[in-house]
Design an enzyme around this catalytic site. Sequence first.
Site, PDB file in Angstrom:
ATOM      1  N   ASP A  11      64.095 -25.143  24.242  1.00 49.44           N
ATOM      2  CA  ASP A  11      63.989 -24.076  25.405  1.00 49.44           C
ATOM      3  C   ASP A  11      62.373 -24.176  26.548  1.00 49.44           C
ATOM      4  O   ASP A  11      62.190 -23.288  25.437  1.00 49.44           O
ATOM      5  CB  ASP A  11      64.547 -23.215  26.349  1.00 49.44           C
ATOM      6  N   ASP A 107      63.305 -28.954  30.452  1.00 51.82           N
ATOM      7  CA  ASP A 107      62.652 -28.822  29.753  1.00 51.82           C
ATOM      8  C   ASP A 107      63.839 -28.186  28.698  1.00 51.82           C
ATOM      9  O   ASP A 107      64.503 -27.305  28.431  1.00 51.82           O
ATOM     10  CB  ASP A 107      62.483 -27.382  30.892  1.00 51.82           C
ATOM     11  N   GLU A 108      65.242 -28.871  28.737  1.00 44.60           N
ATOM     12  CA  GLU A 108      66.406 -27.996  28.009  1.00 44.60           C
ATOM     13  C   GLU A 108      66.798 -29.323  26.969  1.00 44.60           C
ATOM     14  O   GLU A 108      66.986 -30.454  27.733  1.00 44.60           O
ATOM     15  CB  GLU A 108      67.408 -27.231  28.576  1.00 44.60           C
TER      16      GLU A 108
HETATM   17 MG   LIG Z   1      62.826 -23.152  30.592  1.00 44.34          MG
END
Ligand SMILES: [Mg+2]
Length: 411
Positions: A11, A107-108
Site C-alpha cells: 500500500d 494504491d494497493e
Molecule cells: Mg495508501
Amino acid sequence: MKPQKSILLADAESFYASVETVHDPSLRGKPVAVCGDPALRHGIVLAASKEAKAYGVKTGQPAWECRRLCPEVIFVRPHMSRYLECSLEMTRVFEQFTDRVVPYSIDEQFLDLTGCSRLWGEPREAARRILQQVLERTGIRCRIGLGENPLQAKMACDRFAKKRTDAFFELTGANYAAHVWPLPIGSLFGVGSRMEHHLRRMAVRTIGDLARLPRESLTRRWGVNGRLLWLNAHGIDYSTLQPGKPAPQKGVGHCATLPRDYISRQEIETVLLELTAEVCYRARALGKMGTTVHAYCRGADFDRPSGFSRQQKLPEPAAALSAVYPTVQQLFRRHWDGRPVRALGISLSGLADRHCYQLSLFNRRELTDSLSAAVDQVRERYGPTALFQAASLTQGGQLFARANMIGGHSR
Ligand SMILES: [Mg+2]
C-alpha cells in the site's frame, strides 16, 4: 498438504500527496492536501501528506476544515493521470518479483509470493527488497502486510504495517487472534460506520467480541454479510487472487452515486438518460451493441434497503441511445417504489458485433446509426460535454459534475 501461501499487500503511503511531492520536490516536508477545488464549498481532501495528517487533516474532510486545522496547508489540485501512471510503474516493479500481481485499488496491490523464497528469500526479506525497489523507481514509500490469505495481508497492512518503522507486518492463522482480537470492532475489514454502530449496540466492542459470537446468529441477522464478518474476525478468507488479464468484456456498465438523495422522477430519469448515453457510447466504442439492458437503483435508507436490480431484453440488439433508453425507462417505471434514491446504474450485456443486424422495413436503422456515429465523432474531438441531451441542463443532471472526472476524481 498444500504449501502455506504468502500473500503480500503493498500500500502506497499518502499516495496522491506523495506523487505530487515527487513531481514538485519543493513540497517535501510540508503539509500538503490534494483537494478537488478548495475555493468551492464541496472541495474535499482526497489525500494528505503525513505532515498534514499530523495536524489532524484526513481524507474526506472539506477544504475549510482542513484549513482550520492547519492554516499553512498547501492545497494541490489532483492529477489522476499522474497517479495512474505511477500506479502502473509500481505494478511493473512488483511484476519483477512475481507474475501473480493483482491490483486492489490505485494504491494497493496484492502479490502472491507463494513458493518464491528460493528466489527472493523469506517473505520479510522479499518485502524489504520490494519496498526499496519501489522507492528507487518511483519515489513512493509503501507499506507491506503479509498473510496466508488476502484478508490477513490486508489487515496486517492497514492495522499494523502502517504504524511500524520497518513498514512491514505479518499475520498468520496462528497469531491472528492475539494481534487482531483486541482491536476495536470498527477496524475490522468490512465493518463500516453503520455496521460498527449496529454491532456496538449488540455490545460487540472488539473484533474478539465478534469472533466469539456464534456464526449462526450473525448469518441469521445479516445473511451472507454476517457470515463474511465472522470469517473476517477469524482471519479466514477463501478467496484466491486471480491475476492475469481481465476476462473478455461481457458487458459495459456505468453507475453514479448521487450528490444528494433524489426523489423526483424527472430528476432520476435525467440521470438514467445520462448513464444510458454513456453506456451506449462505450458499447459503440468497442464496436458492440447490447441485447439485454440492466438497470440498478439503490435507495437511500441503509437500515431498510430499497431499490431494485432488474434486466430486460431489448426488442432488438442496439447501441443507440434512442433505441436503448425506452427499455431503461420502462424498467425504472415498473420497479421503482417511489422512495428516495441514492445510486443508479445501467449496463448493457449480451454484447454482439455491431455490424450484424437484421434489416427492418419499419425502422431506418442506418439513420440512428449515422446519428450515433456523428455524436461519437463530436465527443471524441471535443469531449463529453460538447453535445448532450438537453435534460442534462435541468436540475438533477449530473453530466457536468461528472464529466471532469476519472473514477470519480478530476483528471
Ligand atoms: Mg495508501
